[in-house]
Design an enzyme around this catalytic site. Structure first.
Site, mmCIF file in Angstrom:
data_model
loop_
_atom_site.group_PDB
_atom_site.id
_atom_site.type_symbol
_atom_site.label_atom_id
_atom_site.label_comp_id
_atom_site.label_asym_id
_atom_site.label_seq_id
_atom_site.Cartn_x
_atom_site.Cartn_y
_atom_site.Cartn_z
ATOM 1 N N CYS A 279 0.822 -1.214 0.000
ATOM 2 C CA CYS A 279 0.000 0.000 0.000
ATOM 3 C C CYS A 279 0.860 1.271 0.000
ATOM 4 O O CYS A 279 1.454 1.576 -1.022
ATOM 5 C CB CYS A 279 -0.997 -0.053 1.158
ATOM 6 S SG CYS A 279 -2.395 1.046 0.879
ATOM 7 N N HIS B 94 -2.990 -5.307 1.758
ATOM 8 C CA HIS B 94 -2.265 -5.513 3.024
ATOM 9 C C HIS B 94 -2.303 -6.965 3.485
ATOM 10 O O HIS B 94 -3.060 -7.292 4.408
ATOM 11 C CB HIS B 94 -2.931 -4.693 4.132
ATOM 12 C CG HIS B 94 -2.827 -3.210 3.983
ATOM 13 N ND1 HIS B 94 -1.797 -2.479 4.532
ATOM 14 C CD2 HIS B 94 -3.643 -2.322 3.382
ATOM 15 C CE1 HIS B 94 -1.980 -1.203 4.271
ATOM 16 N NE2 HIS B 94 -3.093 -1.075 3.575
ATOM 17 N N GLU C 20 -0.416 -8.343 5.450
ATOM 18 C CA GLU C 20 0.016 -8.391 6.858
ATOM 19 C C GLU C 20 -1.163 -8.318 7.824
ATOM 20 O O GLU C 20 -0.999 -8.559 9.015
ATOM 21 C CB GLU C 20 1.030 -7.265 7.145
ATOM 22 C CG GLU C 20 0.474 -5.846 7.202
ATOM 23 C CD GLU C 20 0.298 -5.187 5.831
ATOM 24 O OE1 GLU C 20 0.371 -5.894 4.802
ATOM 25 O OE2 GLU C 20 0.066 -3.964 5.805
#
Ligand SMILES: NC(=O)CC[C@H](N)C(=O)O
Length: 205
Positions: free
Chosen positions: A89, A183, A185
């Site tokens: 991002c 994302h 993560e």
């Protein structure tokens, strides 16, 4: 940097640029992907890692802090000399050679020959999730979490588009550099981080 891969020992060290953004989530995902993960805030810490993650957050803030902390040139230098890097991002924005709508004072590190549009998915869709097939990631689509996400407007000949959503590239790779508009993560699915960990191992060999 040893070549040991037995017993699940962390054989490479991957930093997360820890100026702003979702640093902890990347550190956790990298640890789960089997590498030693540590935050990077200073040039000396940057010099010690085999690869670097540029987290999601706010790219203008990350850019200004990188300049203020004397990290912008060292980051460019390490990326020019082949250090693997992965940006999610805002991190994708930081790896773009060019952005369409920079804010005043906003610079990128660069490295990927692409033009990126910030906040590209528009107001009513500022945040959403979508299943995204990513080339090189086995086992079905990745859950793409898009938060005021950029998209890739255009790419140069050396850039591989790994995922396309809504007609725009949202994951790309150029050599040792990887970037996603979303994302991974935040999802508990560590396949993208494992892909990056493998890129770091391959370059440390
Ligand atoms: N989730 C994110 O990283 C958002 C990126 C943000 N819109 C930026 O321009 O930096």
């Amino acid at each position: 940097m040893t070549a040991t891969t037995t017993g699940g020992t962390a054989d490479v060290t991957v930093g997360v640029l820890a100026l702003q953004g979702d640093v902890r989530e990347h550190l956790a995902a990298l640890t789960a992907a089997g590498v030693e993960a540590r935050p990077v805030r200073r040039p000396g810490e940057l010099a010690e890692v085999d690869g670097l993650v540029l987290p999601g957050g706010e790219s203008t803030t990350i850019s200004k802090l990188a300049t203020a902390f004397g990290l912008m040139e060292p980051l460019r230098e390490r990326i020019r000399s082949g250090m693997p890097a992965y940006g999610s991002c805002a991190g994708m924005i930081m790896l773009a050679d060019k952005i369409l709508d920079p804010r005043a004072g906003q610079e990128t590190i660069g490295g990927i020959d692409m033009i990126v549009r910030r906040n590209a998915f528009g107001r009513q869709n500022e945040s959403f999730e979508a299943a995204v097939e990513v080339a090189g990631v086995e086992g079905g689509p990745v859950e793409g979490v898009f938060i005021r996400a950029p998209w890739v407007e255009s790419t140069g000949a050396e850039v591989e588009e790994l995922a396309v959503f809504d007609g725009h590239a949202v994951a790309v790779r150029q050599g040792r550099l990887l970037a996603t508009a979303f994302h991974p993560e935040l999802t508990g699915d560590h396949r993208v981080h494992r892909l990056f960990a493998d890129m770091v191992r391959a370059s440390a060999r």
